[in-house]
Design a protein around this motif. Structure first.
Motif, PDB file in Angstrom:
ATOM      1  N   LEU A 157      38.248  -2.725  43.208  1.00  0.00           N
ATOM      2  CA  LEU A 157      39.075  -3.419  43.598  1.00  0.00           C
ATOM      3  C   LEU A 157      38.798  -4.430  42.739  1.00  0.00           C
ATOM      4  O   LEU A 157      40.973  -4.379  42.862  1.00  0.00           O
ATOM      5  N   GLU A 158      37.963  -5.444  42.752  1.00  0.00           N
ATOM      6  CA  GLU A 158      38.190  -6.748  42.173  1.00  0.00           C
ATOM      7  C   GLU A 158      38.521  -6.234  41.065  1.00  0.00           C
ATOM      8  O   GLU A 158      39.570  -7.222  40.425  1.00  0.00           O
ATOM      9  N   ILE A 159      37.997  -5.157  39.598  1.00  0.00           N
ATOM     10  CA  ILE A 159      37.919  -4.896  38.741  1.00  0.00           C
ATOM     11  C   ILE A 159      39.789  -4.644  38.282  1.00  0.00           C
ATOM     12  O   ILE A 159      40.360  -5.309  37.501  1.00  0.00           O
ATOM     13  N   GLU A 160      40.220  -4.225  38.990  1.00  0.00           N
ATOM     14  CA  GLU A 160      41.600  -3.571  39.238  1.00  0.00           C
ATOM     15  C   GLU A 160      42.444  -4.566  39.450  1.00  0.00           C
ATOM     16  O   GLU A 160      43.730  -4.373  38.479  1.00  0.00           O
ATOM     17  N   ALA A 161      42.077  -4.810  40.418  1.00  0.00           N
ATOM     18  CA  ALA A 161      43.361  -6.053  40.764  1.00  0.00           C
ATOM     19  C   ALA A 161      42.731  -7.507  39.703  1.00  0.00           C
ATOM     20  O   ALA A 161      43.973  -8.495  39.552  1.00  0.00           O
ATOM     21  N   SER A 162      41.723  -7.577  38.633  1.00  0.00           N
ATOM     22  CA  SER A 162      42.190  -8.853  38.260  1.00  0.00           C
ATOM     23  C   SER A 162      43.645  -8.536  36.543  1.00  0.00           C
ATOM     24  O   SER A 162      43.400  -9.322  35.731  1.00  0.00           O
ATOM     25  N   GLY A 163      43.504  -7.337  36.337  1.00  0.00           N
ATOM     26  CA  GLY A 163      44.653  -6.986  35.658  1.00  0.00           C
ATOM     27  C   GLY A 163      46.143  -6.839  35.830  1.00  0.00           C
ATOM     28  O   GLY A 163      46.810  -7.372  36.696  1.00  0.00           O
ATOM     29  N   TRP A 164      47.565  -6.543  35.009  1.00  0.00           N
ATOM     30  CA  TRP A 164      48.268  -6.152  35.224  1.00  0.00           C
ATOM     31  C   TRP A 164      48.748  -5.846  36.815  1.00  0.00           C
ATOM     32  O   TRP A 164      49.586  -6.008  37.093  1.00  0.00           O
ATOM     33  N   LYS A 165      47.520  -5.026  36.950  1.00  0.00           N
ATOM     34  CA  LYS A 165      48.441  -3.758  38.179  1.00  0.00           C
ATOM     35  C   LYS A 165      48.104  -5.386  39.578  1.00  0.00           C
ATOM     36  O   LYS A 165      48.676  -4.574  40.286  1.00  0.00           O
ATOM     37  N   GLY A 166      47.000  -6.232  39.320  1.00  0.00           N
ATOM     38  CA  GLY A 166      46.754  -6.996  40.178  1.00  0.00           C
ATOM     39  C   GLY A 166      48.211  -8.224  40.300  1.00  0.00           C
ATOM     40  O   GLY A 166      48.589  -8.103  41.046  1.00  0.00           O
ATOM     41  N   ARG A 167      48.316  -8.172  39.417  1.00  0.00           N
ATOM     42  CA  ARG A 167      49.948  -9.508  39.090  1.00  0.00           C
ATOM     43  C   ARG A 167      51.238  -8.379  39.585  1.00  0.00           C
ATOM     44  O   ARG A 167      51.528  -8.918  39.876  1.00  0.00           O
ATOM     45  N   ALA A 168      51.509  -7.279  39.336  1.00  0.00           N
ATOM     46  CA  ALA A 168      52.622  -5.928  39.237  1.00  0.00           C
ATOM     47  C   ALA A 168      52.185  -5.632  41.359  1.00  0.00           C
ATOM     48  O   ALA A 168      53.642  -5.735  41.462  1.00  0.00           O
ATOM     49  N   GLY A 169      51.518  -6.286  42.032  1.00  0.00           N
ATOM     50  CA  GLY A 169      51.201  -5.710  43.168  1.00  0.00           C
ATOM     51  C   GLY A 169      50.985  -3.668  43.467  1.00  0.00           C
ATOM     52  O   GLY A 169      51.542  -3.709  44.707  1.00  0.00           O
ATOM     53  N   THR A 170      50.873  -3.506  42.174  1.00  0.00           N
ATOM     54  CA  THR A 170      50.498  -2.236  42.682  1.00  0.00           C
ATOM     55  C   THR A 170      48.684  -1.788  42.250  1.00  0.00           C
ATOM     56  O   THR A 170      48.533   0.120  42.708  1.00  0.00           O
ATOM     57  N   ALA A 171      47.869  -2.533  42.658  1.00  0.00           N
ATOM     58  CA  ALA A 171      46.798  -2.435  42.599  1.00  0.00           C
ATOM     59  C   ALA A 171      45.853  -1.445  43.938  1.00  0.00           C
ATOM     60  O   ALA A 171      46.965  -1.577  45.035  1.00  0.00           O
ATOM     61  N   ILE A 172      45.029  -0.893  44.240  1.00  0.00           N
ATOM     62  CA  ILE A 172      44.529  -0.035  45.079  1.00  0.00           C
ATOM     63  C   ILE A 172      44.460  -1.530  46.052  1.00  0.00           C
ATOM     64  O   ILE A 172      44.812  -1.328  47.484  1.00  0.00           O
ATOM     65  N   GLY A 173      44.045  -2.624  46.145  1.00  0.00           N
ATOM     66  CA  GLY A 173      43.546  -3.508  47.015  1.00  0.00           C
ATOM     67  C   GLY A 173      44.680  -4.449  47.356  1.00  0.00           C
ATOM     68  O   GLY A 173      44.945  -5.600  48.282  1.00  0.00           O
ATOM     69  N   ASN A 174      45.984  -4.294  46.471  1.00  0.00           N
ATOM     70  CA  ASN A 174      47.310  -5.046  47.139  1.00  0.00           C
ATOM     71  C   ASN A 174      47.848  -4.681  48.722  1.00  0.00           C
ATOM     72  O   ASN A 174      49.262  -4.362  49.024  1.00  0.00           O
ATOM     73  N   ASP A 175      47.802  -3.195  48.386  1.00  0.00           N
ATOM     74  CA  ASP A 175      48.046  -1.916  49.109  1.00  0.00           C
ATOM     75  C   ASP A 175      47.227  -1.351  50.387  1.00  0.00           C
ATOM     76  O   ASP A 175      46.399  -0.159  50.304  1.00  0.00           O
TER      77      ASP A 175
END
Length: 324
Positions: A157-175
Motif C-alpha cells: 500500500l505504501e509503495i503504490e500510494a507513493s506514486g501517481w495513483k496516490g496523487r490521483a486518489g486511485t491507489a488501494i490505500g485511498n479507498d
C-alpha cells in the motif's frame, strides 16, 4: 455449479441483473468483472473438463432462470472458459477482442531467458542494478502466510500510494472498499498458498512491490508498483527480474503473467494472448429478438467504420483537407 457423483467439479459465479430494453425488462448474466478484475475464468477441476459444456448448456436451457443474454468479459483465449467458448457452436454468439494478456515463458533457466531479450534491455538492467546499489544492497523478499498481511501488505500500500495513483486518489490505500476487497482476496488465496507479496528493497528502503497470485502453472504479477523518486533506476523492471528468476527456478511454474499487456512489458518479449468479450444469447423468443438487434447494430457500426476511418485519415494527413 456442476457436480459429478455428488462431488463439486466446477463453479461459474454469475451476477444476474435486469436491464430495460425499450418496454421490455431483460434479465442478463455475467461473471463478476470490474477494473480490478481484468481477467475472468471458470473455476473447475482440470480432471473434469467435460463438465464445462454441460454446465453452460444447462444455463442456456434453464428457462426458470429467464436469462436472455450471457456476457463474458476479460476471457483470455487460452483460459479454460476461453478455449471452450472459442469452439462454441451456438449460432447466437458474438465475440469482440478487447485487449491482450502478456506472459513471460519461464520453462527454461534464467540465463537462457535473459539472452533472448534485447541487448539494450540487458544493459539497462545491469545499469539500473549498479545505480540502485549506490543506495543500498538489492534484496528481494517474498511475504507469504501470516507475514503477507502483517508485513507485506503495508509495504504494498505504501509503495503504490507513493506514486501517481496516490496523487490521483486511485491507489488501494485511498479507498476503504478497495482495501477490503484486496485484503479479503489476498487472505483467502494466501490461506491456500496461492497469494504472496513480493518486495524489492534498496538497502533498508522498499523500492517496488507486487501482488503475486498463483493459478495453475503460472504466477500472476498484479498491482506492480514502485517509488517514483527512483524511477530512473527502473525498480519495476528490477522487481520483474526477481519474479522471473524465481519462476524459472521453480519446476511447478511455466510462466509469469503480467495480467494484461502493459506497454513497459514489451522489453521482456512476452507472448501475447487475445482477451475476448463473448456475448451468448439464450434460447427463446426474447433472446432471439435481442440477437437480431445486436446483429443490426454490428452491421451499422461496420458500415460506418470505413467512413470514419477516411475522415480521420484526412484530418491527420498533412496537406489533405477534410471532406466538406
Amino acid at each position: 455449479t456442476a457436480r459429478q457423483a455428488g462431488r463439486l467439479v466446477a463453479v461459474l459465479p454469475l451476477e444476474v441483473r435486469t436491464r430495460r430494453v425499450g418496454p421490455l425488462a431483460v434479465r442478463m448474466a455475467s461473471p463478476p468483472c470490474n477494473p480490478h478484475m481484468p481477467l475472468s475464468d471458470i473455476t473447475m477441476d482440470p480432471a473434469h473438463a467435460a463438465a464445462e459444456p454441460a454446465l453452460f448448456d444447462w444455463l442456456l436451457g434453464a428457462s426458470r432462470l429467464g436469462i436472455a443474454r450471457f456476457d463474458f468479459s476479460g476471457i483470455a483465449d487460452d483460459a479454460a472458459l476461453g478455449q471452450w467458448l472459442g469452439g462454441f457452436s451456438a449460432t447466437r454468439h458474438r465475440t469482440l477482442r478487447t485487449s491482450e494478456a502478456a506472459r513471460i515463458d519461464t520453462r527454461m533457466d534464467y540465463d537462457s531467458l535473459i539472452k533472448a531479450v534485447s541487448s539494450k534491455h540487458r544493459s539497462n538492467l545491469s545499469r539500473s542494478t549498479k545505480r540502485a546499489e549506490t543506495i543500498g544492497a538489492l534484496r528481494y523478499e517474498v511475504y507469504a502466510g501470516e507475514a503477507m498481511l502483517a508485513e507485506g501488505w503495508p509495504l504494498l500500500l505504501e509503495i503504490e500510494a507513493s506514486g501517481w495513483k496516490g496523487r490521483a486518489g486511485t491507489a488501494i490505500g485511498n479507498d476503504a472498499g478497495l482495501q477490503r476487497f484486496y485484503r479479503a482476496a489476498a487472505q483467502a488465496l494466501g490461506d491456500t498458498g496461492h497469494c504472496s507479496i513480493g518486495v524489492l528493497w534498496f538497502g533498508d528502503r522498499p523500492a517496488a512491490a507486487g501482488l503475486l497470485l498463483t493459478s495453475g502453472r503460472a504466477v500472476y504479477a498484479h498491482k506492480v508498483g514502485y517509488r517514483e523518486e527512483w524511477s530512473a533506476m527502473g525498480p519495476g523492471h528490477l522487481l520483474v527480474r526477481e519474479i522471473v528468476q524465481r519462476a524459472c527456478a521453480d519446476p511447478a511454474l511455466d510462466a509469469v503473467s503480467l495480467v494484461l499487456h502493459p506497454p513497459w512489458s514489451d522489453v521482456w518479449r512476452p507472448s501475447l494472448t487475445p482477451v475476448t468479450h463473448h456475448s451468448v444469447f439464450g434460447r427463446g423468443l426474447l433472446a432471439a429478438a435481442l440477437w437480431q438487434v445486436a446483429q443490426f447494430k454490428a452491421r451499422r457500426a461496420a458500415a460506418a467504420a470505413p467512413a470514419e476511418a477516411a475522415e480521420t485519415a484526412a484530418d491527420t494527413t498533412p496537406g489533405v483537407a477534410p471532406p466538406a
